[in-house]
Scaffold this active site. Sequence first.
Site, mmCIF file in Angstrom:
data_model
loop_
_atom_site.group_PDB
_atom_site.id
_atom_site.type_symbol
_atom_site.label_atom_id
_atom_site.label_comp_id
_atom_site.label_asym_id
_atom_site.label_seq_id
_atom_site.Cartn_x
_atom_site.Cartn_y
_atom_site.Cartn_z
ATOM 1 N N GLY A 190 0.834 -1.194 0.000
ATOM 2 C CA GLY A 190 0.000 0.000 0.000
ATOM 3 C C GLY A 190 0.871 1.246 0.000
ATOM 4 N N GLY A 217 0.700 4.362 -0.522
ATOM 5 C CA GLY A 217 0.042 5.660 -0.533
ATOM 6 C C GLY A 217 0.965 6.705 0.046
ATOM 7 N N GLY A 232 3.044 5.188 3.104
ATOM 8 C CA GLY A 232 3.837 4.052 2.635
ATOM 9 C C GLY A 232 4.933 4.456 1.671
ATOM 10 C CG ASN A 251 -4.552 7.285 11.679
ATOM 11 O OD1 ASN A 251 -3.584 7.733 12.289
ATOM 12 N ND2 ASN A 251 -4.906 7.727 10.488
ATOM 13 C CE LYS A 300 -1.840 10.219 14.303
ATOM 14 N NZ LYS A 300 -1.387 9.102 13.455
ATOM 15 C CG ASN A 335 -6.134 9.438 14.876
ATOM 16 O OD1 ASN A 335 -5.264 8.602 15.080
ATOM 17 N ND2 ASN A 335 -5.973 10.419 14.012
ATOM 18 C CG ASN A 343 -9.345 11.474 12.199
ATOM 19 O OD1 ASN A 343 -8.587 11.999 13.012
ATOM 20 N ND2 ASN A 343 -8.914 11.022 11.041
ATOM 21 C CB SER A 400 -6.555 10.630 7.178
ATOM 22 O OG SER A 400 -7.001 10.107 8.419
ATOM 23 C CD GLU A 441 -7.723 3.845 8.992
ATOM 24 O OE1 GLU A 441 -6.895 2.928 9.076
ATOM 25 O OE2 GLU A 441 -7.411 5.007 8.675
#
Length: 330
Positions: free
Chosen positions: A7, A9, A12, A102, A204, A208, A212, A273, A285
């Site tokens: 992956g 992206g 990555g 995440n 973190k 999120n 998010n 994201s 996600e």
Amino acid sequence: MRVAVVGAGAIGAYVGACLHRAGADVSLIARGENLAALRADGVRVFSPRGDFQARPHATDDPEEIGPVDHVLLGLKAYSYATCGPLVNPLLKEDTSIIPAQNGIPWWYFHGLTGPHEGQRIEAVDPGGAVSRVLPPRRAIGCVVYPATELAAPGVVRHMEGTRFAIGEPDGSESARCREFSDAMIAGGLKCPVESDVRRDIWIKLMGNTAFNPISALTGATLAGICRHDGVRGLVTNMMNETLEVAAALGCHPEIEVERRIAGAERTGEHKTSTLQDLEKGKPLELAAMLAAVVELADLAGVEAPTLRTVGSLGDLLERRTAEPTPAGVG
């Protein structure tokens, strides 16, 4: 050291490019226009720390790569259960899997002594589907702090941050962690090996879990969320409840909520994201970022009313975005 990035992206490709320029044998697994760009021009990174270009091997066929020492997962967490065909050809007996994800990881209770040792979290490992594909014994915890985006196929825009905290689920100091950390540092990144990587996960996750879903529900940037008094109060409640869940599970991150919010506000007009995925019509996600935290609150006996409320709204949003668009609409 051989590394495969499954992956390629934004994160990555960025990590792969950094490792490659440090001399690691790196292969990127991608598809479509991104793969074509990687094959033609490699990874082009634009960063305030300096622009650079790297040309690691790129392919859509993991059989072409074969077994490696480390697999970095650049996939979204919801793709893990079906990534077996991409990952299996890359594995040997001691290959590690490093998920750059995440939220709460599927391996969270692996190697954690106490009343919940080995507990499966349904939100991120439904029916054990992820554990069957990605055995927890292979996992090295990884918390991603940098902000990046894929500006175009093969082009990574790095905005800020270079820290990737890693660590063994059981807290041990392992040779595989040290090897990967050394390679990351050689590539210009920060990669501390933490004795308690779950602490970083929760720090973190504080952001999120709150920013998010709120950004996806409102379309607001980080700065916009933080500068709205009422929503800032909502974020404060969600972060405090997240810390309460962590504490009930034996993890005590030493960070002040207001400091965490101030740091997000300084990031400016940045889209999370999740908001970016929503705008691109991609799946969200939120299961790993919020539903898993609510599940852990149930497990630990924590009320977490604000997390539950926003979690329900986020679940409705995910269901709505997954529905096919009616004919004649859009």
